[in-house]
Design a protein around this motif. Structure first.
Motif, mmCIF file in Angstrom:
data_model
loop_
_atom_site.group_PDB
_atom_site.id
_atom_site.type_symbol
_atom_site.label_atom_id
_atom_site.label_comp_id
_atom_site.label_asym_id
_atom_site.label_seq_id
_atom_site.Cartn_x
_atom_site.Cartn_y
_atom_site.Cartn_z
ATOM 1 N N GLN A 98 0.855 -1.171 0.000
ATOM 2 C CA GLN A 98 0.000 0.000 0.000
ATOM 3 C C GLN A 98 0.901 1.234 0.000
ATOM 4 O O GLN A 98 1.946 1.246 0.657
ATOM 5 C CB GLN A 98 -0.919 0.002 1.216
ATOM 6 N N ALA A 100 1.040 4.172 1.426
ATOM 7 C CA ALA A 100 1.426 4.880 2.649
ATOM 8 C C ALA A 100 1.964 3.951 3.733
ATOM 9 O O ALA A 100 2.318 4.414 4.817
ATOM 10 C CB ALA A 100 0.227 5.655 3.189
ATOM 11 N N TRP A 101 2.060 2.637 3.454
ATOM 12 C CA TRP A 101 2.494 1.704 4.495
ATOM 13 C C TRP A 101 4.002 1.511 4.484
ATOM 14 O O TRP A 101 4.617 1.350 3.431
ATOM 15 C CB TRP A 101 1.817 0.343 4.336
#
Length: 113
Positions: A98, A100-101
């Motif tokens: 993902q 923003a992970w």
């Protein structure tokens, strides 16, 4: 249609980052799937059924499985490794995450390729 046999279950606690590792085979191809779940986890038996239908070279198998799992699970991080010993030792590693992970502490503990 290809993803119909993948069965997902709710993650027991989506607040935490934890690693899931599964191993399967698609004919002579050995597969390792590692992922950090978000809201869903994969039923391991469904992965075994799903890999039976994967065909092609290592690259095609690894990328198809990566695409299928990324779409069904939407994990925080996902890695698929496909390897075979014949005709020559060959390994393909594909990764997705993902946007923003990031959890560098967890990923640093993983055995590297």
């Amino acid at each position: 249609m290809r993803r119909e046999d993948l069965v997902t279950l709710p993650s027991p606690d989506p607040r935490h980052d934890y690693l899931v590792e599964l191993r399967a085979a698609a004919g002579p191809v050995a597969l390792r799937v590692r992922y950090v779940p978000d809201r869903l986890i994969l039923d391991p038996a469904s992965l075994a059924r799903h890999t039976e239908g994967l065909t092609g070279g290592l690259e095609a198998v690894a990328l198809a499985l990566l695409d299928d799992l990324a779409n069904e699970l939407v994990p925080r991080w996902l890695e698929v490794t496909a390897s075979a010993e014949t005709p020559l030792p060959h390994r393909v590693v594909a990764e997705d995450r993902q946007p923003a992970w990031d959890n560098p502490t967890l990923l640093a503990r993983l055995e590297r390729i």
